[in-house]
Scaffold this motif. Structure first.
Motif, PDB file in Angstrom:
ATOM      1  N   LEU A 186      -2.164  33.582  53.007  1.00 35.41           N
ATOM      2  CA  LEU A 186      -2.261  35.044  53.016  1.00 35.41           C
ATOM      3  C   LEU A 186      -3.669  35.538  53.344  1.00 35.41           C
ATOM      4  CD1 LEU A 186      -0.093  36.235  50.010  1.00 35.41           C
ATOM      5  CD2 LEU A 186       0.136  36.876  52.394  1.00 35.41           C
ATOM      6  N   TRP A 245      -0.544  35.728  45.127  1.00 29.54           N
ATOM      7  CA  TRP A 245      -0.033  34.727  46.068  1.00 29.54           C
ATOM      8  C   TRP A 245      -1.149  34.226  46.989  1.00 29.54           C
ATOM      9  CZ3 TRP A 245       5.429  35.310  48.488  1.00 29.54           C
ATOM     10  CH2 TRP A 245       6.387  35.388  47.468  1.00 29.54           C
ATOM     11  N   LYS A 280       2.099  30.563  44.678  1.00 30.09           N
ATOM     12  CA  LYS A 280       2.735  31.848  44.373  1.00 30.09           C
ATOM     13  C   LYS A 280       2.557  32.206  42.911  1.00 30.09           C
ATOM     14  CE  LYS A 280       6.060  31.275  47.955  1.00 30.09           C
ATOM     15  NZ  LYS A 280       6.849  30.101  48.129  1.00 30.09           N
ATOM     16  N   LEU A 297       2.595  32.472  51.859  1.00 33.08           N
ATOM     17  CA  LEU A 297       3.968  32.945  51.982  1.00 33.08           C
ATOM     18  C   LEU A 297       4.934  31.777  51.801  1.00 33.08           C
ATOM     19  CD1 LEU A 297       3.531  35.336  55.027  1.00 33.08           C
ATOM     20  CD2 LEU A 297       3.833  35.973  52.627  1.00 33.08           C
ATOM     21  N   ALA A 333       7.902  38.948  51.723  1.00 35.24           N
ATOM     22  CA  ALA A 333       7.727  38.699  50.290  1.00 35.24           C
ATOM     23  C   ALA A 333       8.331  39.813  49.430  1.00 35.24           C
ATOM     24  CB  ALA A 333       6.245  38.542  49.960  1.00 35.24           C
ATOM     25  N   ALA A 345       3.182  40.404  47.209  1.00 36.44           N
ATOM     26  CA  ALA A 345       2.130  39.628  47.879  1.00 36.44           C
ATOM     27  C   ALA A 345       0.740  40.052  47.408  1.00 36.44           C
ATOM     28  CB  ALA A 345       2.236  39.792  49.398  1.00 36.44           C
TER      29      ALA A 345
END
Length: 185
Positions: free
Chosen positions: A127, A118, A114, A121, A53, A80
């Motif tokens: 995440l 986030w 996102k 991914l 990221a 991220a």
């Protein structure tokens, strides 16, 4: 001259700034170069996956501009953790353990997972293996997003005051497969 604030950003200014001011109505920022992963992050994916990221080295690619009198601000925190290129109301309700107490912007980026924080991914990998608290999100906004944007605004305002105009280049890199993740065609 480098100015650093923990978690938030690195600001590289021309050598004599503010005495000689900046030499052009141009400001660069690299919002996704951060690699300082805060201890409170606690993602459910491995470090290698998190690194996908990042726009690692973008701030270094533009770094010589400082010697030419152009300021550069680079995020210290990773995208991220919190994305400096998102609005503070682009909060993904699916990520929270309780309702957000303010207005929300269900942008196309939020719908992709996102948003400001986030949820997943690029490949769809989640995440987190938990929901985040409102306090965790507020902390990220206060510790990272706000100081970054306040510093960027100060530098943009200084350039505008000197030249009566300013150009802002938001610096990024793109993976060779970026088209597969485009939000609009």
């Amino acid at each position: 001259m480098r100015i650093t604030q923990p978690l938030s950003y690195r600001l590289d200014l021309p050598q004599q700034y503010p005495n000689s001011d900046i030499s052009a109505p141009l400001v660069l920022d690299s919002p996704h170069s951060g690699t300082a992963y805060p201890p409170d992050f606690a993602p459910a994916v491995d470090f290698g996956a998190l690194r996908t990221a990042e726009d690692t080295w973008v701030d270094d690619l533009w770094g010589d501009a400082v010697d030419l009198g152009v300021p550069l601000i680079a995020a210290g925190f990773p995208r991220a953790y919190i994305d400096a290129n998102r609005a503070p109301d682009e909060i993904d309700e699916l990520l929270l353990d309780q309702p957000w107490p303010g207005p929300l912007n269900a942008s196309s980026k939020v719908r992709l997972g996102k948003g400001l924080i986030w949820r997943m991914l690029d490949d769809g990998t989640p995440l987190y293996d938990r929901k985040l608290t409102v306090d965790e999100v507020r902390h990220r906004i206060d510790a990272c997003w706000k100081p970054y944007h306040e510093a960027l605004a100060r530098v943009l305002d200084a350039a505008h005051a000197r030249f009566g105009k300013v150009w802002h280049i938001n610096c990024h890199s793109m993976p060779s497969v970026a088209g597969a993740y485009a939000t609009d065609r």
